[in-house]
Design an enzyme around this catalytic site. Structure first.
Site, mmCIF file in Angstrom:
data_model
loop_
_atom_site.group_PDB
_atom_site.id
_atom_site.type_symbol
_atom_site.label_atom_id
_atom_site.label_comp_id
_atom_site.label_asym_id
_atom_site.label_seq_id
_atom_site.Cartn_x
_atom_site.Cartn_y
_atom_site.Cartn_z
ATOM 1 C CE1 TYR A 137 -2.971 -3.087 0.373
ATOM 2 C CE2 TYR A 137 -3.374 -2.510 2.651
ATOM 3 C CZ TYR A 137 -3.597 -3.336 1.575
ATOM 4 O OH TYR A 137 -4.434 -4.402 1.703
ATOM 5 C CD GLN A 172 -7.494 -8.415 4.871
ATOM 6 O OE1 GLN A 172 -7.401 -7.653 3.909
ATOM 7 N NE2 GLN A 172 -6.825 -8.225 5.989
ATOM 8 C CE1 TYR A 210 -10.802 -8.233 -1.173
ATOM 9 C CE2 TYR A 210 -9.410 -9.647 0.172
ATOM 10 C CZ TYR A 210 -9.974 -9.333 -1.054
ATOM 11 O OH TYR A 210 -9.705 -10.113 -2.151
ATOM 12 N N GLY A 260 -18.055 -2.577 -0.419
ATOM 13 C CA GLY A 260 -18.190 -2.756 -1.860
ATOM 14 C C GLY A 260 -17.137 -2.031 -2.670
ATOM 15 C CE LYS A 273 -9.715 2.636 0.271
ATOM 16 N NZ LYS A 273 -8.950 2.355 -0.967
ATOM 17 C CB SER A 274 -13.470 6.275 4.933
ATOM 18 O OG SER A 274 -13.842 7.585 4.524
ATOM 19 C CG PHE A 275 -8.255 8.370 2.167
ATOM 20 C CD1 PHE A 275 -7.187 8.171 3.024
ATOM 21 C CD2 PHE A 275 -8.299 7.652 0.980
ATOM 22 C CE1 PHE A 275 -6.167 7.283 2.706
ATOM 23 C CE2 PHE A 275 -7.289 6.751 0.660
ATOM 24 C CZ PHE A 275 -6.227 6.571 1.527
ATOM 25 C CB ILE A 309 -13.110 8.048 9.456
ATOM 26 C CG1 ILE A 309 -12.207 7.900 8.215
ATOM 27 C CG2 ILE A 309 -12.448 7.415 10.684
ATOM 28 C CD1 ILE A 309 -10.870 8.639 8.316
ATOM 29 C CG ASN A 345 -17.501 3.789 7.551
ATOM 30 O OD1 ASN A 345 -18.684 3.975 7.212
ATOM 31 N ND2 ASN A 345 -16.490 3.954 6.715
HETATM 32 P P1 A2P Z 1 -13.910 7.730 0.941
HETATM 33 O O1 A2P Z 1 -12.479 7.396 1.252
HETATM 34 O O2 A2P Z 1 -14.054 8.945 0.115
HETATM 35 O O3 A2P Z 1 -14.785 7.728 2.168
HETATM 36 P P2 A2P Z 1 -14.185 -0.533 1.022
HETATM 37 O O4 A2P Z 1 -13.918 -0.333 2.481
HETATM 38 O O5 A2P Z 1 -15.306 -1.510 0.748
HETATM 39 O O6 A2P Z 1 -12.965 -0.805 0.225
HETATM 40 O O7 A2P Z 1 -14.781 0.845 0.452
HETATM 41 C C1 A2P Z 1 -14.001 1.969 0.391
HETATM 42 C C2 A2P Z 1 -14.704 3.013 -0.434
HETATM 43 O O8 A2P Z 1 -15.952 3.381 0.165
HETATM 44 C C3 A2P Z 1 -13.910 4.264 -0.539
HETATM 45 O O9 A2P Z 1 -14.062 4.746 -1.865
HETATM 46 C C4 A2P Z 1 -14.571 5.227 0.451
HETATM 47 O O10 A2P Z 1 -14.463 6.552 -0.017
HETATM 48 C C5 A2P Z 1 -15.996 4.771 0.439
HETATM 49 N N1 A2P Z 1 -16.662 4.906 1.752
HETATM 50 C C6 A2P Z 1 -16.135 4.689 2.961
HETATM 51 N N2 A2P Z 1 -17.051 4.841 3.927
HETATM 52 C C7 A2P Z 1 -18.201 5.178 3.315
HETATM 53 C C8 A2P Z 1 -19.509 5.476 3.773
HETATM 54 N N3 A2P Z 1 -19.808 5.450 5.069
HETATM 55 N N4 A2P Z 1 -20.455 5.791 2.838
HETATM 56 C C9 A2P Z 1 -20.151 5.828 1.539
HETATM 57 N N5 A2P Z 1 -18.934 5.554 1.037
HETATM 58 C C10 A2P Z 1 -17.957 5.216 1.912
#
Ligand code: A2P
Length: 279
Positions: free
Chosen positions: A24, A159, A185, A189, A239-241, A246, A249
């Site tokens: 990563y 995983q 993971y 979606g 995952k979220s940035f 964040i 979730n």
């Molecule tokens: P972002 O980083 O802009 O929040 P996964 O965990 O299934 O790989 O999904 C990651 C993707 O889902 C990222 O593109 C993230 O974008 C987006 N994401 C994360 N949390 C949420 C949420 N609560 N609602 C909608 N999209 C989300």
């Protein structure tokens, strides 16, 4: 820099399990975030559960420990909580992360997963990894390890992709029987990045059932998808940035889904992967 900020936000929010990997290319930021939060007195090292991964080019047994040591050096930590074999197939060792021949074809490498596993066991014995596991292993590959003569440690976890459209009923049952935790993971979606995601499968978070159930609890489809897995014993690593997402979730521990709702969500399974790992 966005990874550093996101991990710090996550730790402040309450997250303790951080899923990382050498490939990563952000382990230095993750390590820095953890160390800064320890220095602030927000957490202790033992509060954090960091998972690192052994990449495909590092399967030969003699490369396993040096590869983990490299990850620890990048993280500036003394140990990882979990070290896992990222994929059950090997690429040619070397500097190229995705080694390809002149025709653009991946160059694979013949290795013995059981020998790689023994090197993983040695990392645990050396205290460099508290626990060891695997990723993207199917039942046969798990059985190869479980049936290995002289097995010292079982994989504690596997995983794999897991969410309402890919619920993994058979693998989940097999892993339950063998006390192997499934870590899901892409629990939301994925980011639907066409370079590695099969986007012909519809977006999970637009699903009407997930959204309708969410309305009942004043929750989002994302929170319902996460709660679904947590409630069936699957660990989730969303995952979220985005700081707001964040936090969103993490708000999944103040409600529970009924048995009927769990069944409705299970019925959404399409047995289609977003992450096809075509290599
Ligand atoms: P972002 O980083 O802009 O929040 P996964 O965990 O299934 O790989 O999904 C990651 C993707 O889902 C990222 O593109 C993230 O974008 C987006 N994401 C994360 N949390 C949420 C949420 N609560 N609602 C909608 N999209 C989300």
């Amino acid at each position: 820099g966005s990874c550093l900020e996101s991990v710090k936000t996550a730790i402040d929010t309450g997250y303790r399990h951080i899923d990382g990997a050498f490939v990563y290319y952000n382990e230095h930021e993750v390590g820095q975030a953890i160390r800064e939060k320890i220095a602030e007195g927000k957490i202790k090292r033992e509060d954090i559960f960091y998972c690192g991964k052994l990449w495909n080019t590092c399967h030969p047994p003699e490369l396993v420990r040096p590869t983990l040591e490299k990850t620890l050096k990048i993280l500036q930590l003394d140990y990882v909580d979990l070290y896992i074999i990222e994929l059950p197939m090997a690429f040619k060792p070397g500097d190229a992360i995705y080694p390809k021949d002149e025709n653009g074809k991946f160059i694979y490498h013949e290795t013995n997963l059981c020998a790689t596993w023994e090197a993983m066991e040695a990392c645990k014995d050396a205290g460099l990894a508290k626990s060891i596991g695997v990723s993207n292993f199917n039942r046969k590959q798990l059985e190869m390890i479980l049936n290995k003569p002289g097995l010292k440690y079982k994989p504690v976890s596997n995983q794999v992709e897991c969410h309402p459209y890919f619920t993994q009923p058979k693998l989940l049952e097999f892993c339950r029987q063998h006390d192997i935790v499934i870590v899901g993971y892409s629990p939301l979606g994925t980011s639907r990045d066409e370079t590695w995601v099969n986007v012909s499968s519809p977006p999970l978070l637009k699903d009407p059932v997930l959204n309708a159930i969410g309305k009942r609890y004043n929750k989002t489809a994302a929170q319902i998808a996460l709660r679904f897995n947590i409630q069936r014993g699957v660990v989730v690593i969303p995952k979220s940035f985005n700081p707001q997402r964040i936090r969103e979730n993490f708000q999944v521990f103040d409600f529970s889904l009924t048995e009927q709702e769990m069944k409705e969500i299970e019925a959404l399974n399409k047995n289609v992967r977003y992450v096809e790992l075509l290599m």
